[in-house]
Design a protein around this motif. Sequence first.
Motif, mmCIF file in Angstrom:
data_model
loop_
_atom_site.group_PDB
_atom_site.id
_atom_site.type_symbol
_atom_site.label_atom_id
_atom_site.label_comp_id
_atom_site.label_asym_id
_atom_site.label_seq_id
_atom_site.Cartn_x
_atom_site.Cartn_y
_atom_site.Cartn_z
ATOM 1 N N VAL A 94 -34.770 -38.476 -82.376
ATOM 2 C CA VAL A 94 -34.748 -37.563 -83.527
ATOM 3 C C VAL A 94 -33.469 -37.784 -84.327
ATOM 4 C CG1 VAL A 94 -34.667 -35.147 -84.248
ATOM 5 C CG2 VAL A 94 -36.232 -35.853 -82.424
ATOM 6 N N ARG A 95 -32.358 -37.960 -83.651
ATOM 7 C CA ARG A 95 -31.080 -38.191 -84.351
ATOM 8 C C ARG A 95 -31.051 -39.558 -85.035
ATOM 9 N NH1 ARG A 95 -30.451 -33.235 -85.195
ATOM 10 N NH2 ARG A 95 -29.692 -31.999 -83.467
ATOM 11 N N TYR A 96 -31.724 -40.546 -84.448
ATOM 12 C CA TYR A 96 -31.868 -41.830 -85.146
ATOM 13 C C TYR A 96 -32.550 -41.592 -86.491
ATOM 14 C CZ TYR A 96 -30.901 -44.902 -81.060
ATOM 15 O OH TYR A 96 -30.336 -45.585 -80.006
ATOM 16 N N LEU A 97 -33.643 -40.839 -86.471
ATOM 17 C CA LEU A 97 -34.365 -40.551 -87.705
ATOM 18 C C LEU A 97 -33.477 -39.782 -88.675
ATOM 19 C CD1 LEU A 97 -36.885 -40.628 -89.438
ATOM 20 C CD2 LEU A 97 -37.791 -38.706 -88.098
ATOM 21 N N ASP A 98 -32.762 -38.776 -88.183
ATOM 22 C CA ASP A 98 -31.844 -38.015 -89.038
ATOM 23 C C ASP A 98 -30.801 -38.940 -89.671
ATOM 24 O OD1 ASP A 98 -33.152 -35.671 -88.293
ATOM 25 O OD2 ASP A 98 -31.610 -35.067 -86.854
ATOM 26 N N LYS A 99 -30.264 -39.839 -88.876
ATOM 27 C CA LYS A 99 -29.228 -40.764 -89.352
ATOM 28 C C LYS A 99 -29.781 -41.667 -90.453
ATOM 29 C CE LYS A 99 -25.223 -42.943 -89.095
ATOM 30 N NZ LYS A 99 -24.093 -42.352 -89.786
ATOM 31 N N LEU A 100 -30.979 -42.190 -90.250
ATOM 32 C CA LEU A 100 -31.580 -43.067 -91.254
ATOM 33 C C LEU A 100 -31.854 -42.320 -92.559
ATOM 34 C CD1 LEU A 100 -34.046 -45.074 -88.973
ATOM 35 C CD2 LEU A 100 -31.820 -45.825 -89.844
ATOM 36 N N ILE A 101 -32.323 -41.083 -92.456
ATOM 37 C CA ILE A 101 -32.570 -40.275 -93.666
ATOM 38 C C ILE A 101 -31.241 -39.968 -94.357
ATOM 39 C CG2 ILE A 101 -33.470 -38.076 -94.551
ATOM 40 C CD1 ILE A 101 -35.673 -40.070 -93.620
ATOM 41 N N ASP A 102 -30.191 -39.690 -93.592
ATOM 42 C CA ASP A 102 -28.859 -39.486 -94.167
ATOM 43 C C ASP A 102 -28.399 -40.714 -94.938
ATOM 44 O OD1 ASP A 102 -28.354 -36.904 -93.415
ATOM 45 O OD2 ASP A 102 -26.662 -37.384 -92.108
ATOM 46 N N GLU A 103 -28.581 -41.885 -94.334
ATOM 47 C CA GLU A 103 -28.181 -43.130 -95.002
ATOM 48 C C GLU A 103 -28.953 -43.312 -96.309
ATOM 49 O OE1 GLU A 103 -28.676 -46.271 -92.109
ATOM 50 O OE2 GLU A 103 -26.935 -45.615 -90.948
ATOM 51 N N LEU A 104 -30.234 -42.970 -96.302
ATOM 52 C CA LEU A 104 -31.045 -43.052 -97.517
ATOM 53 C C LEU A 104 -30.481 -42.121 -98.582
ATOM 54 C CD1 LEU A 104 -33.714 -44.147 -98.823
ATOM 55 C CD2 LEU A 104 -34.802 -42.060 -97.964
ATOM 56 N N ALA A 105 -30.200 -40.890 -98.199
ATOM 57 C CA ALA A 105 -29.681 -39.897 -99.148
ATOM 58 C C ALA A 105 -28.300 -40.277 -99.681
ATOM 59 C CB ALA A 105 -29.632 -38.522 -98.493
ATOM 60 N N LYS A 106 -27.547 -41.036 -98.906
ATOM 61 C CA LYS A 106 -26.216 -41.462 -99.341
ATOM 62 C C LYS A 106 -26.264 -42.709 -100.212
ATOM 63 C CE LYS A 106 -23.706 -39.305 -95.599
ATOM 64 N NZ LYS A 106 -22.993 -39.464 -94.334
ATOM 65 N N GLY A 107 -27.485 -43.213 -100.481
ATOM 66 C CA GLY A 107 -27.629 -44.324 -101.402
ATOM 67 C C GLY A 107 -27.575 -45.709 -100.786
ATOM 68 N N LYS A 108 -27.605 -45.787 -99.484
ATOM 69 C CA LYS A 108 -27.561 -47.088 -98.825
ATOM 70 C C LYS A 108 -28.833 -47.875 -99.163
ATOM 71 C CE LYS A 108 -25.585 -48.501 -94.463
ATOM 72 N NZ LYS A 108 -25.397 -48.217 -93.048
ATOM 73 N N PRO A 109 -28.730 -49.193 -99.377
ATOM 74 C CA PRO A 109 -29.929 -49.992 -99.668
ATOM 75 C C PRO A 109 -30.893 -50.013 -98.475
ATOM 76 C CG PRO A 109 -27.910 -51.269 -100.034
ATOM 77 C CD PRO A 109 -27.506 -49.979 -99.410
ATOM 78 N N MET A 110 -32.196 -50.058 -98.764
ATOM 79 C CA MET A 110 -33.211 -50.048 -97.710
ATOM 80 C C MET A 110 -33.024 -51.187 -96.710
ATOM 81 S SD MET A 110 -35.188 -47.422 -97.748
ATOM 82 C CE MET A 110 -36.650 -47.857 -96.834
ATOM 83 N N GLU A 111 -32.589 -52.359 -97.171
ATOM 84 C CA GLU A 111 -32.403 -53.493 -96.262
ATOM 85 C C GLU A 111 -31.379 -53.148 -95.170
ATOM 86 O OE1 GLU A 111 -31.757 -54.019 -99.815
ATOM 87 O OE2 GLU A 111 -33.940 -54.211 -99.915
ATOM 88 N N LYS A 112 -30.344 -52.427 -95.555
ATOM 89 C CA LYS A 112 -29.313 -52.041 -94.575
ATOM 90 C C LYS A 112 -29.810 -50.919 -93.672
ATOM 91 C CE LYS A 112 -25.276 -53.649 -96.998
ATOM 92 N NZ LYS A 112 -24.298 -54.317 -96.208
ATOM 93 N N ILE A 113 -30.534 -49.958 -94.255
ATOM 94 C CA ILE A 113 -31.076 -48.848 -93.474
ATOM 95 C C ILE A 113 -32.020 -49.379 -92.391
ATOM 96 C CG2 ILE A 113 -32.543 -46.782 -93.538
ATOM 97 C CD1 ILE A 113 -31.469 -46.343 -96.432
ATOM 98 N N LEU A 114 -32.851 -50.359 -92.771
ATOM 99 C CA LEU A 114 -33.833 -50.914 -91.839
ATOM 100 C C LEU A 114 -33.260 -52.052 -90.987
ATOM 101 C CD1 LEU A 114 -37.001 -50.874 -94.118
ATOM 102 C CD2 LEU A 114 -36.120 -49.088 -92.614
#
Length: 116
Positions: A94-114
Amino acid sequence: MKKHRIYTMLFAGVYPHYINKAEKKGRTKSEVDTIIFWLTGYDAQTLQEQIEKRVDFETFFAQAPQINPNVTQITGVICGYRVEAIEDDLIQKVRYLDKLIDELAKGKPMEKILRK
């Protein structure tokens, strides 16, 4: 021992919050879904089925087709805890998912998020 309340939280109840968080920062529902697909192996149809069934987080992750093998590359702090150091398997997912959504909201590019 009593289970953490996250075990019984409905995924369908939290999912709109993920979308709202992303959209407030100019990101999209599609990007949120892409993150969920990458992490869990669900696709659009199976994700929608889980939402309609109103499954809890425990069931959501237990029925996930395949947790991405690159989750170990997700590191950092979320809710005051280092995600890589969380010992409870479900809470960590669940925290992995939270972290990835946080990274998305902070503007990180999808390639880095994934983690590509």
